[in-house]
Design a protein around this motif. Sequence first.
Motif, PDB file in Angstrom:
ATOM      1  N   GLY A   1       0.828  -1.213   0.000  1.00  0.00           N
ATOM      2  CA  GLY A   1       0.000   0.000   0.000  1.00  0.00           C
ATOM      3  C   GLY A   1       0.862   1.263   0.000  1.00  0.00           C
ATOM      4  O   GLY A   1       0.565   2.241  -0.687  1.00  0.00           O
ATOM      5  N   THR A   2       1.922   1.228   0.798  1.00  0.00           N
ATOM      6  CA  THR A   2       2.844   2.369   0.845  1.00  0.00           C
ATOM      7  C   THR A   2       3.518   2.546  -0.515  1.00  0.00           C
ATOM      8  O   THR A   2       3.662   3.652  -1.023  1.00  0.00           O
ATOM      9  N   ILE A   3       3.949   1.398  -1.074  1.00  0.00           N
ATOM     10  CA  ILE A   3       4.619   1.447  -2.371  1.00  0.00           C
ATOM     11  C   ILE A   3       3.686   2.032  -3.427  1.00  0.00           C
ATOM     12  O   ILE A   3       4.065   2.896  -4.218  1.00  0.00           O
ATOM     13  N   MET A   4       2.449   1.580  -3.383  1.00  0.00           N
ATOM     14  CA  MET A   4       1.459   2.077  -4.340  1.00  0.00           C
ATOM     15  C   MET A   4       1.286   3.588  -4.201  1.00  0.00           C
ATOM     16  O   MET A   4       1.381   4.330  -5.167  1.00  0.00           O
ATOM     17  N   GLU A   5       1.058   4.021  -2.970  1.00  0.00           N
ATOM     18  CA  GLU A   5       0.759   5.435  -2.757  1.00  0.00           C
ATOM     19  C   GLU A   5       1.946   6.323  -3.117  1.00  0.00           C
ATOM     20  O   GLU A   5       1.785   7.393  -3.691  1.00  0.00           O
ATOM     21  N   GLN A   6       3.147   5.857  -2.748  1.00  0.00           N
ATOM     22  CA  GLN A   6       4.340   6.678  -2.981  1.00  0.00           C
ATOM     23  C   GLN A   6       4.936   6.446  -4.359  1.00  0.00           C
ATOM     24  O   GLN A   6       5.862   7.146  -4.748  1.00  0.00           O
ATOM     25  N   GLN A   7       4.437   5.421  -5.048  1.00  0.00           N
ATOM     26  CA  GLN A   7       5.089   4.983  -6.290  1.00  0.00           C
ATOM     27  C   GLN A   7       6.588   4.786  -6.051  1.00  0.00           C
ATOM     28  O   GLN A   7       7.425   5.154  -6.882  1.00  0.00           O
ATOM     29  N   ALA A   8       6.907   4.206  -4.900  1.00  0.00           N
ATOM     30  CA  ALA A   8       8.314   3.961  -4.551  1.00  0.00           C
ATOM     31  C   ALA A   8       8.892   2.986  -5.576  1.00  0.00           C
ATOM     32  O   ALA A   8       8.356   1.894  -5.756  1.00  0.00           O
ATOM     33  N   PRO A   9       9.974   3.378  -6.242  1.00  0.00           N
ATOM     34  CA  PRO A   9      10.466   2.560  -7.362  1.00  0.00           C
ATOM     35  C   PRO A   9      11.217   1.319  -6.890  1.00  0.00           C
ATOM     36  O   PRO A   9      12.364   1.086  -7.261  1.00  0.00           O
ATOM     37  N   LEU A  10      10.560   0.524  -6.077  1.00  0.00           N
ATOM     38  CA  LEU A  10      11.236  -0.648  -5.524  1.00  0.00           C
ATOM     39  C   LEU A  10      11.061  -1.825  -6.474  1.00  0.00           C
ATOM     40  O   LEU A  10       9.941  -2.157  -6.866  1.00  0.00           O
ATOM     41  N   LYS A  11      12.176  -2.444  -6.839  1.00  0.00           N
ATOM     42  CA  LYS A  11      12.127  -3.630  -7.686  1.00  0.00           C
ATOM     43  C   LYS A  11      12.100  -4.844  -6.759  1.00  0.00           C
ATOM     44  O   LYS A  11      13.108  -5.173  -6.122  1.00  0.00           O
ATOM     45  N   MET A  12      10.918  -5.469  -6.683  1.00  0.00           N
ATOM     46  CA  MET A  12      10.750  -6.588  -5.745  1.00  0.00           C
ATOM     47  C   MET A  12      10.916  -7.898  -6.498  1.00  0.00           C
ATOM     48  O   MET A  12      10.267  -8.106  -7.527  1.00  0.00           O
ATOM     49  N   ILE A  13      11.777  -8.732  -5.972  1.00  0.00           N
ATOM     50  CA  ILE A  13      11.974 -10.032  -6.593  1.00  0.00           C
ATOM     51  C   ILE A  13      11.575 -11.087  -5.578  1.00  0.00           C
ATOM     52  O   ILE A  13      12.212 -11.240  -4.533  1.00  0.00           O
ATOM     53  N   LEU A  14      10.490 -11.767  -5.880  1.00  0.00           N
ATOM     54  CA  LEU A  14      10.015 -12.821  -4.984  1.00  0.00           C
ATOM     55  C   LEU A  14      10.615 -14.141  -5.448  1.00  0.00           C
ATOM     56  O   LEU A  14      10.383 -14.572  -6.581  1.00  0.00           O
ATOM     57  N   LEU A  15      11.400 -14.750  -4.574  1.00  0.00           N
ATOM     58  CA  LEU A  15      11.966 -16.060  -4.890  1.00  0.00           C
ATOM     59  C   LEU A  15      11.041 -17.085  -4.240  1.00  0.00           C
ATOM     60  O   LEU A  15      11.154 -17.400  -3.056  1.00  0.00           O
TER      61      LEU A  15
END
Lengths: 564, 186
Positions: free
Chosen positions: A457-471
């Motif tokens: 939700g935070t990432i969405m709101e802030q459009q934080a450019p985090l590249k998440m890699i789910l292993l």
Amino acid sequence: MKEVITGAEALMRSLENEGVKTLFGYPGGSIMPVFDALYDHRDKLNHILVRHEQGAAHAAQGFARVSGEVGVCLVTSGPGATNTITGIADAMIDSTPIVVIAGQVGTQFLGSDAFQEVDLVGVTQPISKWSYQIRRAEDVAWAVSRAFYIARSGRPGPVVLDFAKNAQVDKVEYEPATVDFIRSYVPVPETDEEAISEAVRLIDAAQRPLVLVGQGVELGNARSELLSFVEKADIPCGCTLLGLSAMPSAHPLNKGMLGMHGNLGPNVKTNECDVLIAVGMRFDDRVTGRLDTYARQAKIIHLDIDPAEINKNVKVDVAILGNCKETLAKLTSRIHAAQHTMWIKSFGEYEQIEYDNVISKELFPGEGPLRMGEVARAVSDATGEEAILVTDVGQNQLLSARYFRYKHPRSIVTSGGLGTMGFAMPAGIGATFGRPDRTVCAFMGDGGLQMNLQELGTIMEQQAPLKMILLNNNYLGNVRQWQAMFFNRRYSFTPMMNPDYMQIAAAYGIPSCRVMTREELKEGIARMLSTSGPFLLEACVIEEGNVLPMTPPGSSVNEMLLEC
Amino acid sequence: MEKIFYTLIVYSENIAGLLNQVTAVFTRRQINIESLNVSASSIAGVHKYTITVWTDEETIQKVVKQIEKKIDVIQAHYFTDDEIFLQETALYKLSTPELQANPNVSKIIRRYNARIVEVNTVYSIVEKTGMTEEIISLYKELQTAGCVLQYVRSGRIAITKSCVERVSEFMSDREEKYRQAKLDMR
Ligand SMILES: Cc1ncc(C[n+]2csc(CCOP(=O)(O)OP(=O)(O)O)c2C)c(N)n1
Ligand SMILES: [Mg+2]
């Protein structure tokens, strides 16, 4: 005439006075006057609303780790404050400078079990560098300045300010304060010149020296001093998990990672070297393995800023206290240039063994499901080794840390001492704010991703450019590996049913893709890195993969298993 | 490693909650505190803790450093008994009728150089200042005589054999260095 303002307003000004521009927080009853004051400071203080206070604490940590500045969180009393506890403990054991400001009930209610009253100072004393209750508006400026001074000086750490509500609303004649001296606190101990001389003698006489590089080198901004030292003396190095980016991965003297799942060379050589020089590291049990056989043959020199680390786990021959930026420079100026060609070459044999038995299988399995190591290396390569790695905890952590490559300082953010699952997503968010100019890649397992999933939700709101890699291995993999190795393959509550992560990402409007094959992986990474803003890349990886090599618990540092 | 009886002297700022932080260092390492005394010191605003424990030298060194690491702790040192002057105080409440009935009791009290500080028809209070062993052995003798109603022993207090409190030198040294650093910066 001095201006008369509220304690809450004094907090805003004091934060600005300390150079704070970003804070992570969540409002509530007993911090409302502060949030009200914040409303008028939005132009200067960028407040990031998280979705859970644990997220605020880890975000502040991520911010601090990549920027070198103090991370700040702002939360309410009671449950808001206790939700930050894991982050405070994590910051304490990993020496991360954060200041947690929590609301507290008014002083007239203290001790009465008032609504949302928690003895926060009592609770956090053992897990913080300093914790203090602000009871009067007059104390705000002083307490804030003292908090930042303590958090960032010497060996950094978390500081807690418990801010009573009456002190937030009461009026004060505000005057900025600057604390840069506390008579009872010696941030940087004096260096004993005799110890330097003794170390120089040992280093000059060494035939097989080895340097252990810890996070202290990063915290002391001492990369160039470290490199000058090891290059002049021609000493091979091993890095701790937290010290991985203290020197470039590509440096010829960097022989890899220390510890339980580190590289074979530096671990084996720890028990063969004649002089061991530990810089800004604390001989954690995950690094040393069995203590009574650890580096017994070596003379040990320990450079550290914290006197309490000397002889805590490993008895040393020479202790050099001080900031390693200065102590390394002192050593470098006094030692003779040397060459240890044969000794350095002797690491090659172990690199080959590890490559043949472990690395090649992890990076180039040829066929079969994706492996965590190859995913990490592919992402690292695709960023030109420029990115910051943030990890969660478990197999995803150890394998991404092992196979990522580091060029710049402060390029790894991981929960080392506490091993906090759920760390990566919020810490990654914090890192994107701490270094908006760099690519931030957060590697997570399917377990850890879900431990702070709400931060999407935070990432969405802030459009934080985090590249998440789910292993995604559909297991609490690290625990499963131990069950396989030490508990007769009895997989007690480690298989886990997973949701459809693509749908979750979609619900938050975060672009995503799922990859199963090597071709898809390549495309997926390219898409992730060319997408501006956040992205979730789910890599479906081998279910029962193992992290290797491994020093099993209770074994000596040089007794690493290459298979299991 | 051999266990030794150590006395720690800790100087700190006078801040509420610090006692918890100091004792927590022992608790974490599972060391029992034998006695603990907190009081003002000869330096204004500085508190002095006197703590005794049984432990080995390696552990006491680590403990002292971990205590000193607390922000508001000024200094911590450890000593063995030969390095300090030390005293304890005990109070013994005796039954006055028993005391009067048994002439031996007064003799014991005199032999130990203890003082009678209160007498009434019901009870008498005896005070003894000295070393732990004497205090305990006086208690045992009075107990044997069967007249002890209550007994309490204080924590140890200790003073080092050197002249000044080391901590005052430490603090003036720190303040001087800080002033110097400020001057250098100008
Ligand atoms: C908060 C927390 N709870 C439990 C653990 C114990 N633990 C360590 S690794 C691990 C498994 C992690 O599973 P996952 O996130 O899927 O990562 P994987 O090892 O599979 O890559 C667990 C449960 C922990 N480190 N932190
Ligand atoms: Mg998993």
